[in-house]
Scaffold this active site. Sequence first.
Site, PDB file in Angstrom:
ATOM      1  N   PHE A 126       0.871  -1.172   0.000  1.00  0.00           N
ATOM      2  CA  PHE A 126       0.000   0.000   0.000  1.00  0.00           C
ATOM      3  C   PHE A 126       0.915   1.230   0.000  1.00  0.00           C
ATOM      4  CE2 PHE A 126      -2.869   3.160   1.662  1.00  0.00           C
ATOM      5  CZ  PHE A 126      -4.096   2.806   1.131  1.00  0.00           C
ATOM      6  N   ASP A 196       1.971  -4.979   9.020  1.00  0.00           N
ATOM      7  CA  ASP A 196       0.849  -4.094   8.762  1.00  0.00           C
ATOM      8  C   ASP A 196      -0.404  -4.973   8.692  1.00  0.00           C
ATOM      9  OD1 ASP A 196      -1.186  -2.598   7.560  1.00  0.00           O
ATOM     10  OD2 ASP A 196       0.252  -1.274   6.586  1.00  0.00           O
ATOM     11  N   TYR A 221     -10.812   1.520  10.603  1.00  0.00           N
ATOM     12  CA  TYR A 221     -12.051   1.739   9.832  1.00  0.00           C
ATOM     13  C   TYR A 221     -12.350   0.653   8.816  1.00  0.00           C
ATOM     14  CZ  TYR A 221      -8.511   3.929   6.747  1.00  0.00           C
ATOM     15  OH  TYR A 221      -7.390   4.185   6.010  1.00  0.00           O
ATOM     16  N   LYS A 222     -11.517  -0.397   8.721  1.00  0.00           N
ATOM     17  CA  LYS A 222     -11.783  -1.467   7.755  1.00  0.00           C
ATOM     18  C   LYS A 222     -12.595  -2.569   8.449  1.00  0.00           C
ATOM     19  CE  LYS A 222      -7.988   0.026   4.872  1.00  0.00           C
ATOM     20  NZ  LYS A 222      -6.563  -0.028   4.577  1.00  0.00           N
ATOM     21  N   ARG A 368     -12.162  -5.713  -6.735  1.00  0.00           N
ATOM     22  CA  ARG A 368     -11.844  -6.287  -5.429  1.00  0.00           C
ATOM     23  C   ARG A 368     -13.112  -6.414  -4.579  1.00  0.00           C
ATOM     24  NH1 ARG A 368      -8.066  -3.219  -1.031  1.00  0.00           N
ATOM     25  NH2 ARG A 368      -9.875  -1.833  -1.077  1.00  0.00           N
TER      26      ARG A 368
HETATM   27  C1  LIG Z   1      -5.810   1.115   4.422  1.00  0.00           C
HETATM   28  C2  LIG Z   1      -4.348   0.987   4.554  1.00  0.00           C
HETATM   29  C3  LIG Z   1      -3.567   2.054   5.040  1.00  0.00           C
HETATM   30  C4  LIG Z   1      -4.230   3.358   5.357  1.00  0.00           C
HETATM   31  O1  LIG Z   1      -3.443   4.251   6.065  1.00  0.00           O
HETATM   32  P1  LIG Z   1      -4.101   5.589   6.587  1.00  0.00           P
HETATM   33  O2  LIG Z   1      -3.043   6.260   7.337  1.00  0.00           O
HETATM   34  O3  LIG Z   1      -5.303   5.209   7.403  1.00  0.00           O
HETATM   35  O4  LIG Z   1      -4.581   6.378   5.403  1.00  0.00           O
HETATM   36  C5  LIG Z   1      -2.205   1.844   5.185  1.00  0.00           C
HETATM   37  N1  LIG Z   1      -1.620   0.663   4.873  1.00  0.00           N
HETATM   38  C6  LIG Z   1      -2.357  -0.384   4.388  1.00  0.00           C
HETATM   39  C7  LIG Z   1      -1.692  -1.680   4.064  1.00  0.00           C
HETATM   40  C8  LIG Z   1      -3.730  -0.235   4.198  1.00  0.00           C
HETATM   41  O5  LIG Z   1      -4.446  -1.241   3.721  1.00  0.00           O
END
Ligand SMILES: *Cc1c(COP(=O)(O)O)cnc(C)c1O
Length: 409
Positions: A126, A196, A221-222, A368
């Site tokens: 990400f 992560d 939030y996921k 997805r």
């Molecule tokens: C959703 C996600 C993020 C989001 O980071 P934010 O700081 O909340 O924007 C980071 N890393 C991964 C792997 C994600 O899936």
Amino acid sequence: MSTDRTAAEELDRTDELAYLRDRFALPDDVIYLDGNSLGPLPKTTPGRLAEVIEREWGENLIRSWNDAGWWTASNRAAARLAPLLGARAEEIMVADSTSVNLFKLLMIAARLRPGRPVIVVERHAFPTDVYIARSVAELCGGELRLIDGPAGLESALDECVAVVCLSQVDFRTGAMWPAEETTARVHATGALMLWDLCHSAGALDVRLDAWEADLAVGCGYKYLNGGPGAPAFCYVAEKLHKNVRTPLPGWHGHANPFAMSPDYEPAEGIGQLANGTPPMLSLLAFEDALGAITDVPADALRRKGIALTSLFIDLIDERCPSLAVASPREAAQRGSQVSLRSDYAYGLVAALIERGVIGDFRAPDIARFGFPPAYLRFVDVWDAVQVIVDTLTSGDHRAERFAVRPTVT
Ligand SMILES: *Cc1c(COP(=O)(O)O)cnc(C)c1O
């Protein structure tokens, strides 16, 4: 596998987690396959937020820091999160965003491994993970080593590596690293392991302590349903606590914040990761939302996630042979999502959303679909595939109106 809907109905009848769906406010006309991006609203959260806004903030004002327990809300959220992460509450801090927590933990890792200048991260991680890791490497006078998959990790590991940062589940394909094995491999070279867990927490059987992980971050939030922009979490294994030094020593992480001392003295243990004043409305909403799944064994969530994604893959294979499954077919190597590859991936997702089946698109060619085990039914999977079949038959996924994409996909 039969294409019969009654088979899916039967799976729902014997689903040990079927009772959880009633804890969420899901619209009747939607099949929600995007809870891996933004979880739905738990039914208790609107009432809780109204109470916070009207009574705790509106009437009680600043007294609520003590009287309504605002000061300790982060600790309570950590306690609710702990069983879902296979960790102890004292190892978890709920604060900041995932991006900020990555910064804090990567800096901590670099400082714990002086003389080792390298941070290892996946090239196709990400993006925020790559950006933050690169910045930390620059700030520490180190370097970033970008890898592709397990073979890449193997050749990247040497005595220069301070920390390896991996997303347990790949956000595009849903492919999963074997966490325990990988952690042991990284430790064998003397490096620290940072997981992560954005696409793991609340869906997978996460066992940070058992894996002997060092550090971890993840999203609120996921799959944890904390609401848009909910606070994130970070984990620091207790074995590291006495040597940790945060790069963001905000006053909430001070041993005695109200001494208002010009000198920073870190709070004990995980406490120094607190940084500054949290966004209280979001934090209290997150604490409330965690109540919807904190009593559910993580292995039960994982079992149902596997059953849901397996049913989806079987039905796609059988009924939509033009779509390629981009996620691992081996359930143990797959998170709680299934990605399909198609030249018309964006049009497909957009046409499905018009029909009430919400997934998302990830460039360049991935459609997805997330399968959150807490509230998704097996009939939802069956019905979603029926809508995919209908959409492909209609040709709508190739429609002109989906040629231009909005900002958020
Ligand atoms: C959703 C996600 C993020 C989001 O980071 P934010 O700081 O909340 O924007 C980071 N890393 C991964 C792997 C994600 O899936």
